[in-house]
Design a protein around this motif. Structure first.
Motif, PDB file in Angstrom:
ATOM      1  N   GLN A 242      -8.972  -5.594  -1.377  1.00 36.61           N
ATOM      2  CA  GLN A 242     -10.069  -4.734  -0.932  1.00 36.61           C
ATOM      3  C   GLN A 242      -9.925  -3.322  -1.484  1.00 36.61           C
ATOM      4  N   THR A 243      -8.691  -2.825  -1.539  1.00 37.97           N
ATOM      5  CA  THR A 243      -8.462  -1.503  -2.118  1.00 37.97           C
ATOM      6  C   THR A 243      -8.855  -1.490  -3.591  1.00 37.97           C
ATOM      7  N   ASN A 244      -8.466  -2.531  -4.310  1.00 37.85           N
ATOM      8  CA  ASN A 244      -8.838  -2.625  -5.722  1.00 37.85           C
ATOM      9  C   ASN A 244     -10.345  -2.759  -5.893  1.00 37.85           C
ATOM     10  N   GLN A 245     -10.979  -3.464  -4.972  1.00 37.76           N
ATOM     11  CA  GLN A 245     -12.433  -3.601  -5.026  1.00 37.76           C
ATOM     12  C   GLN A 245     -13.113  -2.239  -4.880  1.00 37.76           C
ATOM     13  N   SER A 246     -12.608  -1.419  -3.969  1.00 36.63           N
ATOM     14  CA  SER A 246     -13.171  -0.077  -3.786  1.00 36.63           C
ATOM     15  C   SER A 246     -12.979   0.773  -5.040  1.00 36.63           C
ATOM     16  N   LYS A 247     -11.817   0.636  -5.683  1.00 34.11           N
ATOM     17  CA  LYS A 247     -11.571   1.391  -6.911  1.00 34.11           C
ATOM     18  C   LYS A 247     -12.544   0.982  -8.011  1.00 34.11           C
ATOM     19  N   VAL A 248     -12.773  -0.322  -8.139  1.00 31.11           N
ATOM     20  CA  VAL A 248     -13.684  -0.796  -9.178  1.00 31.11           C
ATOM     21  C   VAL A 248     -15.101  -0.323  -8.904  1.00 31.11           C
TER      22      VAL A 248
END
Length: 361
Positions: A99-105
């Motif tokens: 989820q953190t990576n999704q927010s970054k993308v």
């Protein structure tokens, strides 16, 4: 100052700048969590299902009852007494990272759109809906981010399916159904979530193509649990027995792998301590005749100085290993039509290993 040293200084500054920028860029680059990092967790789940049996006869089973208990204790000592809770925590941690990576993308993708500031009749500026910069602005990077976002969404869906099965295995059926319900998943995972909700509902509901969906979207221990639940609901005893036999074979292999993972580091540590104790004891009893004291008065001399080491690091490791060699390998792969960006995690790991092997030779 010689020209050689001047070139070396310039390359050193360039190397430090490039490596520093790469580290800064990688710090903010979204990292996709993969099943590779959860394989040991899957091995633990497989190992928990292992039952040591040697015969189907009642006499043999009764005579080996104590040995079964011992094997169970050994299994619990190897993988822990509560593997499901530990596995659920690890999968939930992986989901949080995804989820953190999704927010970054998503944040990076927003940079490819701008809003036009308009002035309405009341004079207050307002932000219009975001519009693309240009149709072909940064196409490669934007496409890569879109692919990363799609991969992360699929990963989150797969993790949710598995977290729900772990919850159901612990008797938390309501929590499992809540995990599977009301989620925006890709088509395959969405259908599989519906299948799992039906199997663990009261009363159970078997959806069409349930077994096919399980086979397509679940693997490892999670596949066994879902198929076992399906066969129990459908009362397919022969298929259930066959599945249990197959699972026992997989569990036995998992136990062996876990044993190797646990024993090898401890064995190496013990061997190192034994060698160290023997060498120290030999030094105490034999003095100058011991192995450690051999040539202790002879100074170690090298045929190179600090500048040679400097040159090897910059010219050998950085210039050739980090610039020239990756460029040549990339061009070679491009000629044969292979794109490293499409590699899986295992392929990327092998690619990096191959690069270092070529650099070593």
């Amino acid at each position: 100052m010689t020209i050689k040293r001047l070139v070396l200084i310039v390359l050193t500054i360039f190397a430090i700048a490039r490596i520093g920028l790469s580290l800064v860029e990688s710090w903010g680059q979204p990292q996709i969590q993969t099943n590779l990092e959860l394989r040991q967790t899957n091995l633990v789940l497989h190992g928990w299902e292992w039952q040591k049996t040697t015969s189907d006869s009642a006499t043999s089973e009764q005579s080996n009852q104590e040995s079964k208990v011992d094997w169970t204790v050994a299994r619990n000592a190897l993988i822990g007494a509560e593997p499901f809770q530990s596995a659920q925590k690890q999968y939930e941690t992986a989901r949080q990272l995804a989820q953190t990576n999704q927010s970054k993308v998503l944040t990076k993708l927003q940079k490819f759109s701008i809003g036009k500031v308009t002035t309405p009749k009341d004079g207050a500026p307002s932000q219009s809906p975001a519009t693309p910069l240009t149709q072909n602005a940064y196409p490669s990077e934007q496409q890569q981010l879109q692919e990363s976002l799609s991969d992360i969404e699929q990963l989150i869906a797969r993790l949710d399916l598995r977290i729900g099965i772990l919850q159901a295995q612990q008797g938390k059926t309501d929590a499992a159904i809540e995990t599977w319900d009301a989620k925006t998943y890709p088509n395959g995972s969405l259908e599989t979530a519906g299948v799992l909700m039906g199997l663990w509902s009261e009363p159970p509901l078997v959806l069409p193509d349930a077994e096919e969906k399980i086979e397509q979207n679940l693997d490892n221990w999670f596949r066994y649990r879902a198929l076992s639940q399906l066969y129990q609901v459908q009362q397919r005893q022969s298929d259930l027995l066959s599945l249990q036999t197959q699972e026992q074979e997989t569990a036995e292999q998992a136990i062996v792998k876990l044993f190797v993972i646990a024993v090898i580091p401890g064995f190496n540590t013990l061997l190192g301590l034994i060698i160290l104790v023997c060498l120290v004891a030999q030094l105490l009893f034999q003095g100058k005749q011991s192995l450690i004291a051999t040539n202790h008065n002879v100074p170690w001399k090298t045929a190179w100085d600090g500048e040679i080491i400097w040159q090897v690091l910059i010219f050998g490791f950085f210039a050739i290993g980090q610039l020239l060699l990756p460029l040549l390998i990339g061009l070679s792969l491009g000629i044969v039509g292979i794109n490293p960006a499409n590699f899986t995690v295992q392929m990327s790991a092998f690619y990096v290993l191959l690069t270092y092997l070529i650099m070593a030779f």
